[in-house]
Design an enzyme around this catalytic site. Sequence first.
Site, mmCIF file in Angstrom:
data_model
loop_
_atom_site.group_PDB
_atom_site.id
_atom_site.type_symbol
_atom_site.label_atom_id
_atom_site.label_comp_id
_atom_site.label_asym_id
_atom_site.label_seq_id
_atom_site.Cartn_x
_atom_site.Cartn_y
_atom_site.Cartn_z
ATOM 1 C CE1 TYR A 43 -3.443 -2.824 0.331
ATOM 2 C CE2 TYR A 43 -4.060 -1.410 2.550
ATOM 3 C CZ TYR A 43 -4.372 -2.321 1.444
ATOM 4 O OH TYR A 43 -5.423 -3.175 1.618
ATOM 5 N N GLY A 44 2.140 1.161 0.385
ATOM 6 C CA GLY A 44 2.988 2.337 0.616
ATOM 7 C C GLY A 44 3.260 3.337 -0.282
ATOM 8 C CB CYS A 74 -2.224 -1.472 7.776
ATOM 9 S SG CYS A 74 -1.297 -0.575 6.457
ATOM 10 C CB THR A 76 0.269 2.296 4.766
ATOM 11 O OG1 THR A 76 1.543 2.064 5.109
ATOM 12 C CG2 THR A 76 0.173 3.233 3.727
ATOM 13 C CB CYS A 184 5.873 -0.323 8.213
ATOM 14 S SG CYS A 184 5.555 -1.699 6.997
ATOM 15 C CG HIS A 186 4.563 -5.722 6.074
ATOM 16 N ND1 HIS A 186 3.481 -5.175 5.832
ATOM 17 C CD2 HIS A 186 4.683 -6.922 5.067
ATOM 18 C CE1 HIS A 186 2.525 -5.567 5.185
ATOM 19 N NE2 HIS A 186 3.363 -6.890 4.561
HETATM 20 N N1 DGL Z 1 1.965 -3.191 6.775
HETATM 21 C C1 DGL Z 1 1.652 -1.992 6.133
HETATM 22 C C2 DGL Z 1 2.122 -0.688 7.293
HETATM 23 O O1 DGL Z 1 1.982 -1.000 8.373
HETATM 24 C C3 DGL Z 1 1.705 -1.485 5.157
HETATM 25 C C4 DGL Z 1 2.846 -1.712 4.062
HETATM 26 C C5 DGL Z 1 2.688 -1.626 2.467
HETATM 27 O O2 DGL Z 1 1.816 -2.479 2.121
HETATM 28 O O3 DGL Z 1 3.442 -0.861 2.029
HETATM 29 O O4 DGL Z 1 2.246 0.425 7.009
#
Ligand code: DGL
Length: 263
Positions: A43-44, A74, A76, A184, A186
């Site tokens: 999504y970034g 998330c 983002t 993030c 991830h």
């Molecule tokens: N896991 C996500 C976050 O906390 C988004 C990462 C992505 O999709 O760019 O921002």
Amino acid sequence: MKNKAPIGIFDSGVGGTSIWQQVHELLPFENTIYLADSKNAPYGYKSSEEITALSIKNTEALLSMGCKIVVIACNTATTNAISTLRRTFDIPIIGIEPAVKPAALQTASKSIGILATQGTLSSILFHKTSSKFTKDIKVIEVVGEGLVPLIESGKMGSEETIQLLKKYTKPMIKAGIDYLVLGCSHYPHLIPQLKQILPSQVKILDSGKAVAKNTQATLASLNLLRKETTPPSIQFYSNADIETMKFLLRDYCEEISVEKRDF
Ligand code: DGL
């Protein structure tokens, strides 16, 4: 009746499993449904409008599965879409934001690093929160370009990932940070690799525990906590490949189900 309903959690992909773990640890009897929108990750680099539309789609899917609360695992999606989601849906919505405040309050070197996506670092909400707490503090913001796709494909320990982490933390180490904020969901999956790279005095902060506590407090205040102490139902769905998610959740494989499903 609603007490038995599941907690719904979504992320752009597998990253938010790090948040699910904290929620599950704090609320072990809650039923949970997790949606990984891996088909649309990352999504970034999407526009705020695109991130908001995807967040609405994910929330609608969780509502159609009967969830009593939605946790946006998330950063983002939270920083770009939470106010729209709260306006649109009549359900409690919990978000996640980079742990800038605790880092700013605890730093002794007056220098902190933030590793996050472009979408989070450029959002209005992030700027508002960050500027409020970091007036006398040096903040090194770095976009973790390329990290999310590597994590999505299970390459946490690859040479490519290590080289990117070295590159992104170099200016932070040079600036003498004593806190690294993982902005993030991830990135907590890269903590073992980061620990090998960062000087030992640098502490790593993520927001998983804060999100879990907030979820617990919100459910308690609405009298929505599950009352039974029998094993909960725990379902994970991804709209793309499920192998990385299975790997990240390997410690829980006896108690959970992981499936591919379109949403
Ligand atoms: N896991 C996500 C976050 O906390 C988004 C990462 C992505 O999709 O760019 O921002």
